[in-house]
Motif scaffolding. Structure first.
Motif, PDB file in Angstrom:
ATOM      1  N   GLU A 240       0.849  -1.360  -0.001  1.00  0.00           N
ATOM      2  CA  GLU A 240      -0.102   0.158  -0.027  1.00  0.00           C
ATOM      3  C   GLU A 240       0.933   1.206  -0.232  1.00  0.00           C
ATOM      4  OE1 GLU A 240      -4.281  -1.431   2.296  1.00  0.00           O
ATOM      5  OE2 GLU A 240      -2.317  -1.000   3.569  1.00  0.00           O
ATOM      6  N   LEU A 241       2.138   1.349   0.218  1.00  0.00           N
ATOM      7  CA  LEU A 241       3.041   2.354   0.494  1.00  0.00           C
ATOM      8  C   LEU A 241       3.456   2.870  -1.076  1.00  0.00           C
ATOM      9  CD1 LEU A 241       5.567   1.596   3.348  1.00  0.00           C
ATOM     10  CD2 LEU A 241       3.313   3.107   3.519  1.00  0.00           C
ATOM     11  N   PHE A 242       3.113   1.912  -1.976  1.00  0.00           N
ATOM     12  CA  PHE A 242       3.312   2.494  -3.299  1.00  0.00           C
ATOM     13  C   PHE A 242       2.423   3.458  -3.777  1.00  0.00           C
ATOM     14  CE2 PHE A 242       5.502  -1.587  -3.293  1.00  0.00           C
ATOM     15  CZ  PHE A 242       6.503  -1.662  -4.332  1.00  0.00           C
ATOM     16  N   ASP A 243       1.442   3.688  -3.306  1.00  0.00           N
ATOM     17  CA  ASP A 243       0.455   4.770  -3.433  1.00  0.00           C
ATOM     18  C   ASP A 243      -0.057   4.711  -4.939  1.00  0.00           C
ATOM     19  OD1 ASP A 243      -0.861   6.922  -2.573  1.00  0.00           O
ATOM     20  OD2 ASP A 243       0.486   8.312  -2.986  1.00  0.00           O
ATOM     21  N   GLY A 244      -0.297   3.695  -5.304  1.00  0.00           N
ATOM     22  CA  GLY A 244      -0.849   3.566  -6.649  1.00  0.00           C
ATOM     23  C   GLY A 244       0.288   3.685  -7.862  1.00  0.00           C
ATOM     24  N   ARG A 245       1.433   3.599  -7.412  1.00  0.00           N
ATOM     25  CA  ARG A 245       2.633   3.553  -8.595  1.00  0.00           C
ATOM     26  C   ARG A 245       2.998   2.037  -8.443  1.00  0.00           C
ATOM     27  NH1 ARG A 245       2.971   8.449  -5.820  1.00  0.00           N
ATOM     28  NH2 ARG A 245       2.113  10.012  -7.173  1.00  0.00           N
ATOM     29  N   SER A 246       4.123   1.735  -9.463  1.00  0.00           N
ATOM     30  CA  SER A 246       4.681   0.506  -9.748  1.00  0.00           C
ATOM     31  C   SER A 246       5.923   0.408  -9.134  1.00  0.00           C
ATOM     32  CB  SER A 246       4.545   0.082 -10.876  1.00  0.00           C
ATOM     33  OG  SER A 246       5.574   0.588 -11.819  1.00  0.00           O
ATOM     34  N   GLN A 247       6.705   1.576  -8.774  1.00  0.00           N
ATOM     35  CA  GLN A 247       7.849   1.541  -8.169  1.00  0.00           C
ATOM     36  C   GLN A 247       7.970   2.442  -6.823  1.00  0.00           C
ATOM     37  OE1 GLN A 247      10.833   2.172 -11.464  1.00  0.00           O
ATOM     38  NE2 GLN A 247       9.012   3.205 -12.044  1.00  0.00           N
ATOM     39  N   LEU A 248       8.850   1.635  -5.715  1.00  0.00           N
ATOM     40  CA  LEU A 248       8.788   2.423  -4.454  1.00  0.00           C
ATOM     41  C   LEU A 248      10.343   2.522  -4.334  1.00  0.00           C
ATOM     42  CD1 LEU A 248       7.433   3.363  -1.889  1.00  0.00           C
ATOM     43  CD2 LEU A 248       7.692   0.857  -1.229  1.00  0.00           C
ATOM     44  N   ILE A 249      10.681   3.450  -3.944  1.00  0.00           N
ATOM     45  CA  ILE A 249      12.216   3.703  -3.079  1.00  0.00           C
ATOM     46  C   ILE A 249      11.770   4.203  -1.743  1.00  0.00           C
ATOM     47  CG2 ILE A 249      14.202   5.188  -3.076  1.00  0.00           C
ATOM     48  CD1 ILE A 249      13.798   5.507  -6.061  1.00  0.00           C
ATOM     49  N   ILE A 250      12.640   3.639  -0.698  1.00  0.00           N
ATOM     50  CA  ILE A 250      12.379   3.776   0.587  1.00  0.00           C
ATOM     51  C   ILE A 250      13.899   4.267   1.176  1.00  0.00           C
ATOM     52  CG2 ILE A 250      12.284   2.687   3.133  1.00  0.00           C
ATOM     53  CD1 ILE A 250       9.899   1.273   1.826  1.00  0.00           C
ATOM     54  N   GLN A 251      13.879   5.531   1.959  1.00  0.00           N
ATOM     55  CA  GLN A 251      15.082   5.984   2.770  1.00  0.00           C
ATOM     56  C   GLN A 251      14.869   5.263   4.062  1.00  0.00           C
ATOM     57  OE1 GLN A 251      15.473   9.988   3.920  1.00  0.00           O
ATOM     58  NE2 GLN A 251      17.482   9.721   4.760  1.00  0.00           N
TER      59      GLN A 251
END
Length: 232
Positions: free
Chosen positions: A61-72
């Motif tokens: 769910e953290l992707f917020d509707g996008r297909s890619q996620l970057i986490i610091q």
């Protein structure tokens, strides 16, 4: 500060010669980027749930509707009065990048172990707009090797940056990337630690072309949180 001062023609000749090295670096960077993109993926099956301002959210769910996620992986542990200064320096660059990342199908946010209320208090102090969630109730930080037990710290070495690390501490920085496929499966595609986190530090890239460079005597001891420079 003593430095060579030459004629225009000599300066131009030196600059043209150095351009060869810059081009080699550019080509090598492209090669490394291609190798990074070809790395295998690791499916993330663990049901991580994070505390967010919108309520509990899974990693998907953290992707917020996008297909890619970057986490610091932001160093901010329970009980700390404020976030790590170097992680704060990194995070100072996030809001500007997010304007463009979001339009390239990438969501970027920060994760810390501190309770959400402490995170939000510090985020407001720093004036940041990016999303910052808490992993206080899960093992995310431990699993991604950015949080270590007192026993690990006392041993004199930790398993950090894909190997044995002789410097020790409870919290360490990192950046991780993920992809979510059309079926909702989440994959870890990349993580970087140590000096690899400089990917977030655009200020360093500018200092590298300034006359005095980074001008650091002892690591990042020059660094302050951005609301502390005047006081320093």
């Amino acid at each position: 500060m003593s430095h060579a001062v030459v004629s225009h023609d000599e300066w131009l000749a030196a600059r043209r010669e150095f351009l060869k090295a810059e081009k080699r670096l550019t080509h090598l960077r492209d090669e490394v980027a291609a190798q990074r993109a070809a790395l295998p993926w690791l499916r993330v099956d663990k049901p991580y749930v994070f505390d967010t301002l919108e309520g509990p959210r899974t990693l998907a769910e953290l992707f917020d509707g996008r297909s890619q996620l970057i986490i610091q992986h932001f160093m901010f542990a329970p009980g700390w009065a404020q976030g790590c200064p170097s992680c704060s320096f990194m995070a100072d660059h996030t809001d500007g990048m997010n304007l463009h990342l979001a339009n390239h199908d990438v969501t970027m946010l920060a994760v810390s172990r501190a309770p959400l209320a402490d995170i939000e208090r510090y985020r407001q102090r720093m004036g940041w707009s990016f999303r910052w969630v808490s992993s206080h109730g899960n093992s995310f930080n431990r699993d991604f090797r950015v949080t270590f037990t007192p026993e690990e710290v006392a041993s004199g070495h930790i398993d950090y940056n894909f190997g044995e690390w002789d410097e020790t501490g409870e919290e360490w920085p990192g950046v991780s990337a993920f992809l979510k496929d059309e079926n909702g499966a989440v994959f870890r595609t990349y993580s970087t630690f140590g000096r690899g986190v400089e990917v977030m530090m655009g200020t360093y890239a500018m200092l590298d072309i300034a006359p005095k460079g980074r001008n650091e005597a002892e690591g990042m001891e020059w660094l302050r949180r951005h609301d502390q420079y005047v006081k320093a």
